[in-house]
Design a protein around this motif. Structure first.
Motif, PDB file in Angstrom:
ATOM      1  N   ASP A   1       0.964  -1.294   0.201  1.00 56.75           N
ATOM      2  CA  ASP A   1       0.084   0.131   0.512  1.00 56.75           C
ATOM      3  C   ASP A   1       0.700   1.062   0.510  1.00 56.75           C
ATOM      4  N   GLU A   2       1.883   1.287   0.707  1.00 54.07           N
ATOM      5  CA  GLU A   2       2.668   1.970   1.424  1.00 54.07           C
ATOM      6  C   GLU A   2       3.955   2.649  -0.668  1.00 54.07           C
ATOM      7  N   ARG A   3       3.983   1.777  -1.250  1.00 55.55           N
ATOM      8  CA  ARG A   3       5.365   1.543  -1.928  1.00 55.55           C
ATOM      9  C   ARG A   3       3.990   1.786  -3.451  1.00 55.55           C
ATOM     10  N   ILE A   4       3.333   1.176  -3.243  1.00 54.90           N
ATOM     11  CA  ILE A   4       2.291   1.808  -4.906  1.00 54.90           C
ATOM     12  C   ILE A   4       1.493   3.492  -4.612  1.00 54.90           C
ATOM     13  N   ARG A   5       2.023   4.157  -2.842  1.00 54.07           N
ATOM     14  CA  ARG A   5       1.557   5.498  -2.914  1.00 54.07           C
ATOM     15  C   ARG A   5       2.186   6.584  -3.561  1.00 54.07           C
ATOM     16  N   TYR A   6       3.496   5.504  -2.983  1.00 64.61           N
ATOM     17  CA  TYR A   6       4.958   6.108  -3.447  1.00 64.61           C
ATOM     18  C   TYR A   6       5.649   6.093  -4.832  1.00 64.61           C
ATOM     19  N   ALA A   7       4.652   5.033  -5.559  1.00 64.53           N
ATOM     20  CA  ALA A   7       5.038   4.893  -7.315  1.00 64.53           C
ATOM     21  C   ALA A   7       4.260   5.416  -7.730  1.00 64.53           C
ATOM     22  N   THR A   8       2.971   5.963  -7.322  1.00 59.35           N
ATOM     23  CA  THR A   8       2.012   7.076  -8.383  1.00 59.35           C
ATOM     24  C   THR A   8       2.562   8.522  -8.005  1.00 59.35           C
ATOM     25  N   GLN A   9       2.575   9.123  -7.004  1.00 60.34           N
ATOM     26  CA  GLN A   9       3.350  10.385  -6.622  1.00 60.34           C
ATOM     27  C   GLN A   9       4.959  10.553  -7.924  1.00 60.34           C
ATOM     28  N   PHE A  10       5.254   9.088  -8.518  1.00 64.23           N
ATOM     29  CA  PHE A  10       6.393   9.106  -9.770  1.00 64.23           C
ATOM     30  C   PHE A  10       6.089   9.784 -10.893  1.00 64.23           C
ATOM     31  N   GLY A  11       4.544   9.698 -10.791  1.00 58.60           N
ATOM     32  CA  GLY A  11       3.511   9.308 -12.578  1.00 58.60           C
ATOM     33  C   GLY A  11       3.958   7.837 -12.826  1.00 58.60           C
ATOM     34  N   ILE A  12       3.689   7.380 -12.469  1.00 60.47           N
ATOM     35  CA  ILE A  12       3.617   5.757 -12.569  1.00 60.47           C
ATOM     36  C   ILE A  12       2.487   4.890 -12.790  1.00 60.47           C
ATOM     37  N   LYS A  13       1.704   5.018 -13.155  1.00 62.44           N
ATOM     38  CA  LYS A  13       0.291   4.575 -13.495  1.00 62.44           C
ATOM     39  C   LYS A  13       0.376   3.092 -12.697  1.00 62.44           C
ATOM     40  N   LYS A  14      -1.058   2.476 -12.001  1.00 63.63           N
ATOM     41  CA  LYS A  14      -0.981   1.890 -10.936  1.00 63.63           C
ATOM     42  C   LYS A  14      -1.426   0.915 -11.453  1.00 63.63           C
ATOM     43  N   ASN A  15      -1.693   1.098 -12.739  1.00 65.63           N
ATOM     44  CA  ASN A  15      -1.555  -0.137 -14.256  1.00 65.63           C
ATOM     45  C   ASN A  15      -0.970  -0.886 -14.529  1.00 65.63           C
ATOM     46  N   ARG A  16       0.388  -0.112 -14.259  1.00 64.16           N
ATOM     47  CA  ARG A  16       2.260  -0.222 -14.817  1.00 64.16           C
ATOM     48  C   ARG A  16       2.095  -1.520 -13.602  1.00 64.16           C
ATOM     49  N   ILE A  17       1.707  -1.476 -12.589  1.00 65.77           N
ATOM     50  CA  ILE A  17       1.909  -2.612 -11.268  1.00 65.77           C
ATOM     51  C   ILE A  17       2.227  -3.435 -11.277  1.00 65.77           C
ATOM     52  N   ILE A  18       3.000  -3.972 -10.970  1.00 64.56           N
ATOM     53  CA  ILE A  18       3.141  -6.240 -10.248  1.00 64.56           C
ATOM     54  C   ILE A  18       3.388  -5.952  -9.271  1.00 64.56           C
ATOM     55  N   LEU A  19       3.152  -6.683  -8.131  1.00 63.02           N
ATOM     56  CA  LEU A  19       2.846  -7.136  -7.526  1.00 63.02           C
ATOM     57  C   LEU A  19       3.760  -8.398  -6.767  1.00 63.02           C
ATOM     58  N   ASP A  20       4.949  -8.395  -5.449  1.00 60.95           N
ATOM     59  CA  ASP A  20       5.616  -9.740  -5.435  1.00 60.95           C
ATOM     60  C   ASP A  20       5.846  -9.648  -4.208  1.00 60.95           C
ATOM     61  N   PRO A  21       5.159 -10.889  -3.414  1.00 61.93           N
ATOM     62  CA  PRO A  21       5.370 -11.230  -2.046  1.00 61.93           C
ATOM     63  C   PRO A  21       6.941 -11.442  -1.674  1.00 61.93           C
ATOM     64  N   GLY A  22       7.576 -11.474  -2.824  1.00 63.74           N
ATOM     65  CA  GLY A  22       9.395 -11.806  -2.056  1.00 63.74           C
ATOM     66  C   GLY A  22       9.361 -13.398  -1.944  1.00 63.74           C
ATOM     67  N   ILE A  23       8.671 -14.808  -1.623  1.00 68.71           N
ATOM     68  CA  ILE A  23       8.784 -15.580  -1.105  1.00 68.71           C
ATOM     69  C   ILE A  23      10.858 -15.913  -1.132  1.00 68.71           C
ATOM     70  N   GLY A  24      11.171 -16.063  -0.237  1.00 76.18           N
ATOM     71  CA  GLY A  24      12.180 -16.396  -0.063  1.00 76.18           C
ATOM     72  C   GLY A  24      13.185 -15.310   0.270  1.00 76.18           C
ATOM     73  N   PHE A  25      12.657 -13.682   0.057  1.00 74.67           N
ATOM     74  CA  PHE A  25      13.409 -13.191   0.694  1.00 74.67           C
ATOM     75  C   PHE A  25      12.983 -12.261   1.734  1.00 74.67           C
ATOM     76  N   GLY A  26      13.679 -12.363   2.950  1.00 77.02           N
ATOM     77  CA  GLY A  26      13.487 -12.286   4.744  1.00 77.02           C
ATOM     78  C   GLY A  26      12.431 -13.077   4.964  1.00 77.02           C
TER      79      GLY A  26
END
Length: 232
Positions: free
Chosen positions: A174-199
């Motif tokens: 939620d926080e990263r999506i808000r951050y990204a869109t502040q730079f003009g990144i369209k929300k429909n360009r975002i793909i989410l990865d929960p990071g299996i194996g990363f921490g």
């Protein structure tokens, strides 16, 4: 086939009449990645591996030049560029229809990869390592993978802990999506990865897979990379 990618709705701008599930083939152009470090370290071997993945039916080829295995150290941008750009250029030249993803946390590498034919930025840091990464993604209007990772590759598997695994990752997204869109990144360009194996602990990885639908509330594509991970 390395890694799987689960898309509820794939990015329409890729001009791909995609099914719900697409397969991502991973090509690690590194000497020290977790399962295949050094196997495809030369341009020739990496290209042949990429070609085999494409012929086997991979929808996306993900190129990475810096290992992110637990305990790994970062490398300089120049070295990462030398490892990835010639391969991206060669794949794009011979298979122009194939979607190439650049796995990097560095904006300089991401930009050069896009100019060489890559169509997706796959940032395991979720735009947190390089303040210019969001600007590059916005400038070229390309799909962006935002992955969750607790800590950094060097330390991420040192006693990872969550108050509530799913909710903590959802808050991060939620926080990263808000951050990204502040730079003009369209929300429909975002793909989410929960990071299996990363921490994540052994149990965390299975919980993420079993409860993957909990992330559907974002109404965005979801990527998972479970293959060849130590928990399997």
């Amino acid at each position: 086939m390395s890694h799987s990618i689960l898309f509820q709705n794939f990015i329409k701008s890729l001009n791909n009449p995609s099914p719900n599930t697409l397969i991502m083939g991973i090509v690690n152009v590194t000497p020290d990645s977790f399962s295949d470090g050094g196997k495809f370290f030369t341009l020739e071997s990496a290209y042949e591996h990429s070609k085999n993945l494409i012929e086997d039916g991979a929808d996306i080829i993900d190129i990475g030049g810096e290992s992110s295995r637990p305990g790994s150290n970062p490398i300089a941008s120049e070295e990462e560029l030398e490892r990835t750009i010639p391969l991206i250029s060669k794949i794009h030249s011979n298979f122009p229809e194939v979607i190439i993803s650049i796995d990097t946390t560095k904006s300089q590498v991401a930009e050069q990869a896009i100019l060489s034919g890559a169509k997706i930025i796959n940032d395991i840091s979720g735009l947190s390592f390089d303040k210019n990464m969001a600007k590059v993604a916005s400038k070229y209007d390309v799909p962006l993978v935002i992955m969750h990772m607790q800590g950094k590759p060097k330390t991420m598997q040192v006693s990872p802990y969550y108050d509530n695994l799913i909710e903590d990752i959802k808050s991060f997204f939620d926080e990263r999506i808000r951050y990204a869109t502040q730079f003009g990144i369209k929300k429909n360009r975002i793909i989410l990865d929960p990071g299996i194996g990363f921490g994540k602990s052994y149990e965390d990885n299975f919980k993420l897979i079993n409860q993957l639908e909990k992330f559907n509330s974002f109404e965005l594509p979801i990527l998972i990379g479970p293959s060849r991970k130590s928990f399997i």
